[in-house]
Design a protein around this motif. Structure first.
Motif, mmCIF file in Angstrom:
data_model
loop_
_atom_site.group_PDB
_atom_site.id
_atom_site.type_symbol
_atom_site.label_atom_id
_atom_site.label_comp_id
_atom_site.label_asym_id
_atom_site.label_seq_id
_atom_site.Cartn_x
_atom_site.Cartn_y
_atom_site.Cartn_z
ATOM 1 N N TRP A 73 0.836 -1.201 0.000
ATOM 2 C CA TRP A 73 0.000 0.000 0.000
ATOM 3 C C TRP A 73 0.868 1.246 0.000
ATOM 4 O O TRP A 73 1.827 1.359 0.730
ATOM 5 C CB TRP A 73 -0.891 0.045 1.214
ATOM 6 C CG TRP A 73 -1.860 -1.081 1.298
ATOM 7 C CD1 TRP A 73 -2.190 -1.955 0.308
ATOM 8 C CD2 TRP A 73 -2.633 -1.470 2.420
ATOM 9 N NE1 TRP A 73 -3.111 -2.842 0.740
ATOM 10 C CE2 TRP A 73 -3.412 -2.572 2.044
ATOM 11 C CE3 TRP A 73 -2.745 -0.986 3.691
ATOM 12 C CZ2 TRP A 73 -4.275 -3.192 2.909
ATOM 13 C CZ3 TRP A 73 -3.618 -1.609 4.546
ATOM 14 C CH2 TRP A 73 -4.379 -2.697 4.153
ATOM 15 N N HIS B 200 -2.112 7.099 1.350
ATOM 16 C CA HIS B 200 -3.518 7.231 0.976
ATOM 17 C C HIS B 200 -3.811 8.557 0.293
ATOM 18 O O HIS B 200 -4.636 8.631 -0.592
ATOM 19 C CB HIS B 200 -4.422 7.080 2.200
ATOM 20 C CG HIS B 200 -4.245 5.752 2.869
ATOM 21 N ND1 HIS B 200 -4.575 4.578 2.246
ATOM 22 C CD2 HIS B 200 -3.743 5.426 4.067
ATOM 23 C CE1 HIS B 200 -4.298 3.577 3.048
ATOM 24 N NE2 HIS B 200 -3.791 4.073 4.162
ATOM 25 N N GLU C 228 -7.097 8.574 10.997
ATOM 26 C CA GLU C 228 -8.264 8.652 10.117
ATOM 27 C C GLU C 228 -9.527 8.459 10.928
ATOM 28 O O GLU C 228 -9.567 7.667 11.862
ATOM 29 C CB GLU C 228 -8.208 7.577 9.037
ATOM 30 C CG GLU C 228 -7.147 7.825 8.018
ATOM 31 C CD GLU C 228 -7.088 6.730 6.969
ATOM 32 O OE1 GLU C 228 -7.600 5.613 7.205
ATOM 33 O OE2 GLU C 228 -6.509 6.996 5.909
ATOM 34 N N ASP D 126 -13.646 7.693 10.263
ATOM 35 C CA ASP D 126 -14.717 7.345 9.336
ATOM 36 C C ASP D 126 -16.022 7.392 10.110
ATOM 37 O O ASP D 126 -16.244 6.588 11.009
ATOM 38 C CB ASP D 126 -14.479 5.950 8.768
ATOM 39 C CG ASP D 126 -15.572 5.499 7.824
ATOM 40 O OD1 ASP D 126 -16.460 6.309 7.485
ATOM 41 O OD2 ASP D 126 -15.568 4.326 7.419
ATOM 42 N N ARG E 258 -13.423 2.057 8.676
ATOM 43 C CA ARG E 258 -12.325 2.660 7.933
ATOM 44 C C ARG E 258 -11.598 1.671 7.037
ATOM 45 O O ARG E 258 -10.769 2.056 6.241
ATOM 46 C CB ARG E 258 -11.364 3.380 8.871
ATOM 47 C CG ARG E 258 -10.597 2.502 9.777
ATOM 48 C CD ARG E 258 -9.803 3.359 10.754
ATOM 49 N NE ARG E 258 -8.924 2.537 11.543
ATOM 50 C CZ ARG E 258 -7.609 2.584 11.479
ATOM 51 N NH1 ARG E 258 -7.025 3.422 10.673
ATOM 52 N NH2 ARG E 258 -6.884 1.798 12.228
ATOM 53 N N TRP E 259 -11.909 0.389 7.146
ATOM 54 C CA TRP E 259 -11.232 -0.604 6.310
ATOM 55 C C TRP E 259 -11.861 -0.682 4.924
ATOM 56 O O TRP E 259 -11.213 -1.088 3.967
ATOM 57 C CB TRP E 259 -11.237 -1.957 7.000
ATOM 58 C CG TRP E 259 -10.594 -1.859 8.342
ATOM 59 C CD1 TRP E 259 -11.206 -1.979 9.560
ATOM 60 C CD2 TRP E 259 -9.229 -1.532 8.632
ATOM 61 N NE1 TRP E 259 -10.312 -1.763 10.569
ATOM 62 C CE2 TRP E 259 -9.094 -1.493 10.029
ATOM 63 C CE3 TRP E 259 -8.110 -1.280 7.851
ATOM 64 C CZ2 TRP E 259 -7.879 -1.214 10.649
ATOM 65 C CZ3 TRP E 259 -6.909 -0.993 8.469
ATOM 66 C CH2 TRP E 259 -6.805 -0.965 9.846
ATOM 67 N N ASP E 260 -13.124 -0.337 4.792
ATOM 68 C CA ASP E 260 -13.776 -0.279 3.486
ATOM 69 C C ASP E 260 -13.481 1.100 2.907
ATOM 70 O O ASP E 260 -14.111 2.089 3.256
ATOM 71 C CB ASP E 260 -15.283 -0.495 3.632
ATOM 72 C CG ASP E 260 -16.003 -0.453 2.300
ATOM 73 O OD1 ASP E 260 -15.343 -0.458 1.241
ATOM 74 O OD2 ASP E 260 -17.239 -0.402 2.320
ATOM 75 N N ARG E 261 -12.502 1.190 2.026
ATOM 76 C CA ARG E 261 -11.979 2.468 1.583
ATOM 77 C C ARG E 261 -12.562 2.941 0.255
ATOM 78 O O ARG E 261 -12.333 4.077 -0.142
ATOM 79 C CB ARG E 261 -10.459 2.375 1.460
ATOM 80 C CG ARG E 261 -9.823 1.841 2.737
ATOM 81 C CD ARG E 261 -8.335 1.894 2.682
ATOM 82 N NE ARG E 261 -7.828 3.226 2.830
ATOM 83 C CZ ARG E 261 -7.741 3.899 3.962
ATOM 84 N NH1 ARG E 261 -8.142 3.335 5.074
ATOM 85 N NH2 ARG E 261 -7.271 5.118 4.012
ATOM 86 N N LYS F 163 -14.327 6.651 -0.515
ATOM 87 C CA LYS F 163 -14.410 7.458 0.699
ATOM 88 C C LYS F 163 -13.300 8.493 0.746
ATOM 89 O O LYS F 163 -12.202 8.267 0.276
ATOM 90 C CB LYS F 163 -14.276 6.573 1.935
ATOM 91 C CG LYS F 163 -15.460 5.719 2.213
ATOM 92 C CD LYS F 163 -15.262 5.009 3.518
ATOM 93 C CE LYS F 163 -16.445 4.132 3.842
ATOM 94 N NZ LYS F 163 -16.205 3.363 5.057
ATOM 95 N N PHE G 181 -11.603 10.400 3.908
ATOM 96 C CA PHE G 181 -11.588 10.356 5.359
ATOM 97 C C PHE G 181 -11.324 11.728 5.960
ATOM 98 O O PHE G 181 -10.623 12.547 5.387
ATOM 99 C CB PHE G 181 -10.520 9.383 5.850
ATOM 100 C CG PHE G 181 -10.857 7.967 5.570
ATOM 101 C CD1 PHE G 181 -11.623 7.236 6.460
ATOM 102 C CD2 PHE G 181 -10.425 7.356 4.415
ATOM 103 C CE1 PHE G 181 -11.952 5.918 6.195
ATOM 104 C CE2 PHE G 181 -10.745 6.041 4.147
ATOM 105 C CZ PHE G 181 -11.502 5.323 5.036
#
Length: 101
Positions: free
Chosen positions: A2, A5, A28, A30, A35-38, A41, A43
């Motif tokens: 990763w 962001h 972050e 949410d 917050r894991w389902d990005r 989104k 933030f």
């Protein structure tokens, strides 16, 4: 692996206190609690101090509770009284849950 962001965004503003902090010094936030389902989104951020001050209790049913007691349509004291009574009725008191840990 990763990557960053928000590439190029080195400072963010804390939504709680308004401080501008480095992205690495922020957490972050949410508002949906996931917050894991990005996907799709953007933030918001909290400085570390404000993040530590947050209540980190689950909030899966919060929206339903607020709708049930018509949040926003009653004086604050009345709303808080109803909300606290409903939460304690359904989930027990905070002190009971703390003893269970």
């Amino acid at each position: 692996m990763w990557g960053p962001h928000n590439q190029g965004q080195r400072t963010v503003t804390c939504i709680a206190c308004g401080s501008s902090v480095g992205r690495s010094e922020a957490r972050e936030y949410d508002k949906y609690g996931d917050r894991w389902d990005r996907d799709g989104k953007e933030f918001e951020h909290l400085c570390k101090g404000c993040y530590r001050d947050l209540c980190h209790q689950p909030r899966e049913e919060l929206e339903g509770l607020l709708v049930e007691i018509n949040a926003g349509s009653h004086p604050q004291a009345e709303f808080l009284s109803w909300y606290c009574a409903l939460v304690e009725e359904r989930y027990g008191s905070v002190s009971e849950r703390e003893r269970e840990r």
